[in-house]
Design a protein around this motif. Structure first.
Motif: not given
Length: 353
Positions: A5-18, A306-318
């Protein structure tokens, strides 16, 4: 917490950013009217080629990232190499090297105004303690997502966020905004419940305390408004238009119109960062809609998205973002966001050991 779960959220933060960055790329620095004239009246909801009339990235291919993601990944590499610590001088030199490489490729999408001016001073031999004293824009905030993955929301995170800001954004606004994004990502990675993960008001109060060392605000004073104070106001404002039935009385366009009018969407940190938090608040349970709203706003769309994607990607996962876009943004730009996320999490583990 389950490591997967932690990996999906960390991946989600970077994916949301990009993804946010790439979706905002074609519209950056354009007005809403200009966006509609170039791309049509229907809102952009996927990657599109930049128009030849795009002022910063003319004719850039669909799915291309900009300096937001590239500099965030540059910072990620510095944190990984430094095992969670950050050498300011090496970091500044890496930004200069990156700019030189982009210029050699003919890119117009180079450093933002604060970073460009500060690094010119650094290159000229000016002390890094003074190079960033005029930097009130969002350059520090846009690249701070990796700090939130590599560290917990604690004084060490605050110090690394401060160090990452000093050379280019050594002002109250620059450091506040960098800490806000980094700590939001960090809180979201650990959050157990969606509502807890998106409790931005609690975060703002926490960051007000974290931003003080030895009884004084970090960063040089400027006469511009506080990022934290304006973010707190923006969250309160957005909460009035959030929730399951908010769209029934306040649609996307109305929300965006009001956001532009009362918050602003410029490169100034005290506009773009509160705007990102306002969008993340209203669309806390709809991460992809949040990115789409940000990408169509006008102004500094790539950074806000990018900032929105990073924050919500971290919250919800990739999994919060369309799989096709996660794949495309990495394929187009030659990225390995999952690998970078895992490396940053290993730094986090070492720091907490």
């Amino acid at each position: 917490m389950d490591n997967s779960l932690l990996q999906r959220r960390a991946y989600g933060a970077l994916a949301g950013l990009a993804i946010g960055d790439a979706m905002g790329m074609p519209t950056q620095s354009m007005s809403p009217d200009r966006i509609r004239a170039e791309y049509g009246v229907k809102a952009i909801r996927t990657f599109v080629d930049a128009s030849p009339n795009q002022p910063i990235a003319p004719s850039m291919p669909a799915g291309s990232i900009t300096d937001d993601t590239e500099q965030a990944l540059l910072l990620a590499n510095q944190l990984i190499a430094g095992h969670g610590e950050l050498d300011i001088h090496r970091y500044a030199q890496s930004l200069l090297d990156w700019e030189s490489a982009m210029r050699a490729k003919g890119s117009l999408d180079l450093l933002g105004p604060s970073t460009k001016n500060a690094l010119a001073l650094f290159k000229a031999g000016v002390d890094v303690a003074t190079t960033g004293i005029a930097g009130t824009t969002n350059g520090g905030a846009m690249r701070s997502c990796p700090i939130g993955i590599a560290d917990r929301p604690n004084p060490h995170l605050a110090e690394i966020a401060r160090r990452s800001s000093v050379v280019t954004h050594n002002t109250e606004q620059g450091i506040e905004s960098t800490m806000l994004i980094a700590a939001t990502v960090s809180y979201a990675l650990d959050g157990a419940e969606a509502r807890e993960r998106c409790c931005w008001m609690q975060l703002c109060d926490c960051l007000s305390a974290m931003n003080r060392f030895e009884g004084r605000i970090i960063g040089h004073w400027t006469p511009k408004a506080s990022v934290i104070a304006r973010t707190r106001w923006a969250i309160n404002w957005a909460q009035e238009h959030a929730g399951e039935h908010a769209g029934d009385i306040y649609d996307h366009d109305m929300f965006a119109d009001q956001l532009r009018a009362v918050i602003g969407t410029s490169v100034e940190a005290n506009e773009s960062v509160p705007a990102a938090f306002a969008i993340a608040t209203r669309y806390a349970e709809r991460p992809f809609d949040a990115i789409c709203v940000a990408a169509n706003l006008g102004g500094d769309t790539d950074t806000i998205a990018a900032m929105v994607g990073a924050m919500l990607g971290a919250a919800h996962g990739v999994q919060a973002f369309p799989e096709s876009l996660v794949h495309t943004v990495q394929e187009v730009n030659g990225l390995d966001l999952a690998g970078t996320a895992d490396a940053l999490l290993r730094v986090n583990e070492r720091l907490q050991a």
